[in-house]
Design a protein around this motif. Structure first.
Motif, PDB file in Angstrom:
ATOM      1  N   HIS A  78      -3.156   1.904   8.768  1.00  0.00           N
ATOM      2  CA  HIS A  78      -3.325   2.162   7.383  1.00  0.00           C
ATOM      3  C   HIS A  78      -3.986   3.560   7.308  1.00  0.00           C
ATOM      4  CE1 HIS A  78      -3.670  -2.307   6.458  1.00  0.00           C
ATOM      5  NE2 HIS A  78      -2.219  -1.976   6.667  1.00  0.00           N
ATOM      6  N   ARG A 109      -3.225  -6.806   9.837  1.00  0.00           N
ATOM      7  CA  ARG A 109      -3.110  -5.844   9.152  1.00  0.00           C
ATOM      8  C   ARG A 109      -3.490  -6.185   7.694  1.00  0.00           C
ATOM      9  NH1 ARG A 109       0.191  -4.897  13.153  1.00  0.00           N
ATOM     10  NH2 ARG A 109       0.737  -2.460  13.721  1.00  0.00           N
ATOM     11  N   LEU A 110      -3.092  -7.579   7.197  1.00  0.00           N
ATOM     12  CA  LEU A 110      -3.384  -7.803   5.750  1.00  0.00           C
ATOM     13  C   LEU A 110      -4.967  -8.715   5.754  1.00  0.00           C
ATOM     14  CD1 LEU A 110       0.144  -9.247   5.043  1.00  0.00           C
ATOM     15  CD2 LEU A 110      -0.878  -7.274   4.002  1.00  0.00           C
ATOM     16  N   GLY A 111      -5.779  -7.869   6.125  1.00  0.00           N
ATOM     17  CA  GLY A 111      -7.261  -8.484   6.363  1.00  0.00           C
ATOM     18  C   GLY A 111      -7.401  -9.247   5.030  1.00  0.00           C
ATOM     19  N   GLY A 112      -7.745 -10.591   5.224  1.00  0.00           N
ATOM     20  CA  GLY A 112      -8.074 -11.506   4.048  1.00  0.00           C
ATOM     21  C   GLY A 112      -7.102 -12.179   3.549  1.00  0.00           C
ATOM     22  N   ARG A 162       4.824  -2.845   2.780  1.00  0.00           N
ATOM     23  CA  ARG A 162       3.871  -1.652   3.571  1.00  0.00           C
ATOM     24  C   ARG A 162       3.561  -2.080   5.034  1.00  0.00           C
ATOM     25  NH1 ARG A 162      -2.696  -2.151   2.721  1.00  0.00           N
ATOM     26  NH2 ARG A 162      -2.070  -3.967   4.200  1.00  0.00           N
ATOM     27  N   ARG A 211       0.687 -10.704  -5.962  1.00  0.00           N
ATOM     28  CA  ARG A 211      -0.558 -10.356  -5.240  1.00  0.00           C
ATOM     29  C   ARG A 211       0.064 -10.589  -3.725  1.00  0.00           C
ATOM     30  NH1 ARG A 211      -5.987  -9.290  -4.510  1.00  0.00           N
ATOM     31  NH2 ARG A 211      -6.977 -10.447  -3.016  1.00  0.00           N
ATOM     32  N   TRP A 212      -0.391  -9.361  -2.935  1.00  0.00           N
ATOM     33  CA  TRP A 212       0.142  -9.293  -1.636  1.00  0.00           C
ATOM     34  C   TRP A 212       1.490  -8.786  -1.110  1.00  0.00           C
ATOM     35  CZ3 TRP A 212      -4.093  -8.830   1.603  1.00  0.00           C
ATOM     36  CH2 TRP A 212      -5.297  -9.814   1.178  1.00  0.00           C
ATOM     37  N   LEU A 241       3.592  -6.444  -2.017  1.00  0.00           N
ATOM     38  CA  LEU A 241       3.763  -5.054  -1.495  1.00  0.00           C
ATOM     39  C   LEU A 241       3.024  -4.537  -0.434  1.00  0.00           C
ATOM     40  CD1 LEU A 241       4.193  -3.196  -5.061  1.00  0.00           C
ATOM     41  CD2 LEU A 241       5.993  -3.252  -3.446  1.00  0.00           C
ATOM     42  N   LEU A 242       2.069  -5.355  -0.342  1.00  0.00           N
ATOM     43  CA  LEU A 242       1.333  -4.972   1.098  1.00  0.00           C
ATOM     44  C   LEU A 242       1.934  -5.590   2.381  1.00  0.00           C
ATOM     45  CD1 LEU A 242      -2.623  -5.322   0.157  1.00  0.00           C
ATOM     46  CD2 LEU A 242      -1.022  -3.391  -0.010  1.00  0.00           C
ATOM     47  N   GLU A 299     -15.827  -2.703   5.390  1.00  0.00           N
ATOM     48  CA  GLU A 299     -14.406  -2.339   5.130  1.00  0.00           C
ATOM     49  C   GLU A 299     -13.436  -2.655   6.443  1.00  0.00           C
ATOM     50  OE1 GLU A 299     -12.622  -0.496   1.299  1.00  0.00           O
ATOM     51  OE2 GLU A 299     -13.391   0.855   2.903  1.00  0.00           O
ATOM     52  N   PRO A 300     -12.901  -3.598   6.606  1.00  0.00           N
ATOM     53  CA  PRO A 300     -11.678  -3.653   7.866  1.00  0.00           C
ATOM     54  C   PRO A 300     -10.764  -2.351   7.739  1.00  0.00           C
ATOM     55  CG  PRO A 300     -11.743  -5.833   6.725  1.00  0.00           C
ATOM     56  CD  PRO A 300     -12.206  -4.949   5.931  1.00  0.00           C
ATOM     57  N   ARG A 307     -16.119   1.796   3.447  1.00  0.00           N
ATOM     58  CA  ARG A 307     -17.299   1.043   3.480  1.00  0.00           C
ATOM     59  C   ARG A 307     -17.489   0.346   4.723  1.00  0.00           C
ATOM     60  NH1 ARG A 307     -15.941  -1.172  -2.138  1.00  0.00           N
ATOM     61  NH2 ARG A 307     -15.068  -2.530  -1.044  1.00  0.00           N
TER      62      ARG A 307
END
Lengths: 222, 222
Positions: free
Chosen positions: B122, B49-52, B34, B27-28, B30-31, B116-117, B113
């Motif tokens: 992105h 950039r990786l909000g959360g 990115r 988890r995370w 590949l982001l 949604e950050p 949404r």
DNA sequence: CTGGATCCATGATGATACTG
DNA sequence: CAGTATCATCATGGATCCAG
């Protein structure tokens, strides 16, 4: 196709890479897709290929991928078997699998370890991928492979090399039969022991030549 | 570049898809790749950039990706900043990110949404990807984007559209400046409010036309 | 301020056994 | 063949704290 609970493990980015990973980013998910890309499979077929997965995790993943519209279930009444296959949307994940496989081939190559389960389909995928990326030979052809008794078809359509488990061995100009072990020795060491190759000599020679090509590839970084 | 402990969460398949996922399947991971594909970043740039993501997870992922030879760390002495960037091997993961982004664009499209950050980078990636896959326009060009005060360059090399944060805004024929919010309204609703476009009229018109093209794409399935 | 590390809670995964 | 049940463990998230 279920509608059951799904662990909402989201990233909540407005980003389609993240959105994709919300669907297929869990452990094992993309490997399930990998093993369905060549055709429909039963639960235990998948268990065989996904060495190390537990039945609990596999059934969970199949349910999630079903909910995501990636996997379809064929659960006909009056029949024991349940067949899993990819939906059209699931089949469009092929480029993801290919990209991962290519990167892995270039950056994580090593010979199989002794304790490492080797499913013939995975080796075949690597072979086809290596041919596709490394060879310039693009003449259309169709080969039949029988590995551990299971049928696969390797084909070139004039542009890309691919494989699947669609069965039309009669249209193939060469048939290669071997156990996964003998097939591995052929690819990795060039030994033909235990490998049966049938077909017209020029066609057989072409297959041998292509396997020789990728042997150069895989042994360079080995 | 570290050498610290690494959780050996392997699949132990002889399969290069599985091998790749052993490196970048967490988890995370590949982001992180990115968000490094467009250029080097600091820890807090990535946090933005990786909000959360939690700092703990980010530092763990950076260490693992470093150990895997995918991320390089520039930790010069006498300087506060620590810069993270992709190694050549890491940059070769671009096709994986692109394939995931393409699938996501086709199968998980929806408007952002409220909660949604939305990081402008992105959205820019999605825009460039949509242009690359949907438009036939391949005339070489170079545009400068200034989003929330950060510089990006969108370019077509005659074959592919791409973006990065390499700074040569002088070579650009059009400059688009906006906040991420105004940029989102431009892309999603076609509204130019709050967007500054400078450049020769024909060049500006081409940019507008391409954004119009992808608006059709993203609103079809919306 | 940046660049993390630490502690604790919880959810995801693995091992093993068992069943319709 | 196609899974479920139970329990143990590990990875991740949330909050807080700390050093240069």
């Amino acid at each position: 196709m279920g509608s059951a609970s799904r662990n909402v493990r989201t990233y909540d980015h407005f980003c389609f890479v993240a959105r994709s990973l919300e669907k297929v980013g869990d452990r094992w998910s993309l490997l399930v897709v990998r093993d369905l890309l060549s055709g429909r499979r039963r639960f235990t077929d998948l268990m065989d290929r996904l060495g190390g997965i537990t039945p609990k995790t596999l059934s969970m993943r199949l349910r999630e991928l079903g909910d995501a519209g990636i996997v379809a279930v064929d659960r006909a009444s009056g029949r024991r078997e349940v067949w899993y296959s990819l939906t059209p949307s699931g089949r469009e994940l092929a480029p993801v699998i290919e990209a991962l496989g290519n990167w892995g081939l270039r950056h994580t190559w090593r010979r199989p370890r002794a304790d490492e389960p080797l499913h013939p389909e995975h080796l075949l995928r690597a072979v086809v991928q290596a041919i596709d990326t490394e060879s310039t030979d693009r003449r259309p052809v169709r080969w039949a492979f029988v590995l551990d008794g299971e049928d696969y078809v390797v084909a070139c359509d004039g542009e890309r090399w691919s494989y699947s488990s669609d069965f039309d061995e009669d249209a193939a100009v060469v048939t290669l039969a071997a156990t996964h072990d003998a097939f591995a020795r052929l690819i990795l060491d060039g030994s033909s022991d235990g490998v049966t190759l049938t077909g017209q000599p020029p066609a057989v020679e072409r297959l041998r030549a292509l396997i020789g090509t990728i042997r150069d590839v895989v042994t360079v970084t080995s």
